[in-house]
Design an enzyme around this catalytic site. Structure first.
Site, PDB file in Angstrom:
ATOM      1  N   TYR A  21       0.855  -1.194   0.000  1.00  0.00           N
ATOM      2  CA  TYR A  21       0.000   0.000   0.000  1.00  0.00           C
ATOM      3  C   TYR A  21       0.887   1.238   0.000  1.00  0.00           C
ATOM      4  O   TYR A  21       1.563   1.530   0.981  1.00  0.00           O
ATOM      5  CB  TYR A  21      -0.928  -0.043   1.219  1.00  0.00           C
ATOM      6  CG  TYR A  21      -1.881   1.118   1.394  1.00  0.00           C
ATOM      7  CD1 TYR A  21      -2.074   2.097   0.425  1.00  0.00           C
ATOM      8  CD2 TYR A  21      -2.611   1.230   2.577  1.00  0.00           C
ATOM      9  CE1 TYR A  21      -2.952   3.145   0.614  1.00  0.00           C
ATOM     10  CE2 TYR A  21      -3.508   2.276   2.783  1.00  0.00           C
ATOM     11  CZ  TYR A  21      -3.668   3.237   1.796  1.00  0.00           C
ATOM     12  OH  TYR A  21      -4.537   4.264   2.004  1.00  0.00           O
ATOM     13  N   LYS A  55      -1.532  -1.390  -3.948  1.00  0.00           N
ATOM     14  CA  LYS A  55      -2.507  -0.305  -4.066  1.00  0.00           C
ATOM     15  C   LYS A  55      -1.725   0.992  -4.202  1.00  0.00           C
ATOM     16  O   LYS A  55      -0.886   1.312  -3.350  1.00  0.00           O
ATOM     17  CB  LYS A  55      -3.412  -0.244  -2.839  1.00  0.00           C
ATOM     18  CG  LYS A  55      -4.363   0.958  -2.862  1.00  0.00           C
ATOM     19  CD  LYS A  55      -5.077   1.153  -1.532  1.00  0.00           C
ATOM     20  CE  LYS A  55      -5.956   2.401  -1.558  1.00  0.00           C
ATOM     21  NZ  LYS A  55      -6.575   2.683  -0.240  1.00  0.00           N
TER      22      LYS A  55
END
Length: 297
Positions: free
Chosen positions: A136, A164
């Site tokens: 992330y 992400k």
């Protein structure tokens, strides 16, 4: 590792009572609402869920309630975010114990790591679990980025299945995709809600989209219509969602997301202090955005 993170996945908000405690009945309501509206997964304890505000016992209970209420209808992704490697591993272990389908791990905050230190951070976390792991990158919040070359290195670790990208930098996301495109077990998820359609065109597998809390059907349409071959319809849905994401700049995140849900009649409460409410002027602007999106009358 056969797990594929895909579709539009809301990083679900954490509803709170007036006293600042987790409102579990409303959390269950949110879970059913989002699934009924067609989202492709749920992600408790992300940035939108104010992960930083809760101790490990509350973290565990939020995950347990989410898994229980979801009842296997969609995958559950648990956020496991901590400044230290051992702290992140502890949260991953809780995720493993309660039975999430995958974990998302944010780069450490505050500490300005080198790319080699980031690599070791994620390698050790991956080594500690059999769960699928999603990297992330939220550089605008953490001031730490995972470079495309580091993502390429990490993508070779079997249970690191995706990243992400919340940088808002399409070039960065495109490089993640380009450098890992030959690895069928690694996937890129968009983390900026204005770029979901663009990411799909480049080859992203979906998005973890905060605005999907407020507009789940519109956000899911970006993905569903694209996959059905209706590229124009996907782009229309993207353009419909954009004003809501831009409106998020009015308050301290995620105040706009929670206010938008309250305006829809879902009593999720306010954010924990020091995050304050929107001003009356900001609320009026948000109301017009939601009306234009046909989310409220």
């Amino acid at each position: 590792m056969n797990f594929k993170p895909q579709g539009v996945i809301p990083p679900i908000i954490t509803p709170l009572t007036k006293e600042g405690e987790v409102n579990y009945p409303v959390l269950r309501q949110m879970i059913n609402h989002l699934i009924d509206e067609g989202v492709h997964g749920l992600f408790p304890m992300g940035t939108t869920g104010e992960f930083y505000a809760f101790d490990n016992d509350t973290f565990r209970k939020i995950l347990e309630v989410t898994i229980e209420e979801t009842a296997g209808r969609v995958p559950v992704y648990g956020g496991a975010n901590h400044i230290t490697t051992r702290g992140a591993i502890e949260l991953v272990k809780i995720c493993e114990e309660v039975g999430v389908d995958a974990v998302s791990v944010l780069t450490p905050m505050f500490v300005s790591q080198t790319q080699d230190e980031l690599y070791e951070f994620y390698r050790k976390i991956a080594e500690s679990t059999k769960l699928p792991i999603i990297l992330y990158n939220n550089a605008p919040k953490t001031n730490v980025t995972i470079t495309p070359k580091t993502v390429e290195r990490l993508s070779k670790i079997e249970n690191i299945v995706g990243v992400k990208d919340s940088t808002g930098d399409m070039t960065n996301a495109a490089e993640y995709i380009r450098l890992t495109r030959d690895n069928e077990n690694f996937h890129v998820l968009m983390g900026r809600d204005t770029l979901i359609h663009a990411g799909l065109c480049y080859g992203a597998s979906g998005a973890i989209a905060s605005c999907a809390n407020v507009a789940p059907r519109i956000a899911a349409d970006i993905y569903d219509k694209y996959k059905e071959g209706d590229v124009a319809g996907s782009l229309d849905a993207q353009f419909t969602l954009v004003p809501l994401r831009i409106a998020c700049g009015m308050g301290t995140f995620p105040a706009v997301i929670k206010e938008g849900l309250c305006m829809q009649g879902i009593p999720v409460g306010k954010c924990l202090e020091p995050i304050g409410e929107l001003s009356e002027e900001e609320k009026e602007k948000l109301k017009h955005v939601l009306q234009d999106m046909k989310l409220i009358k």
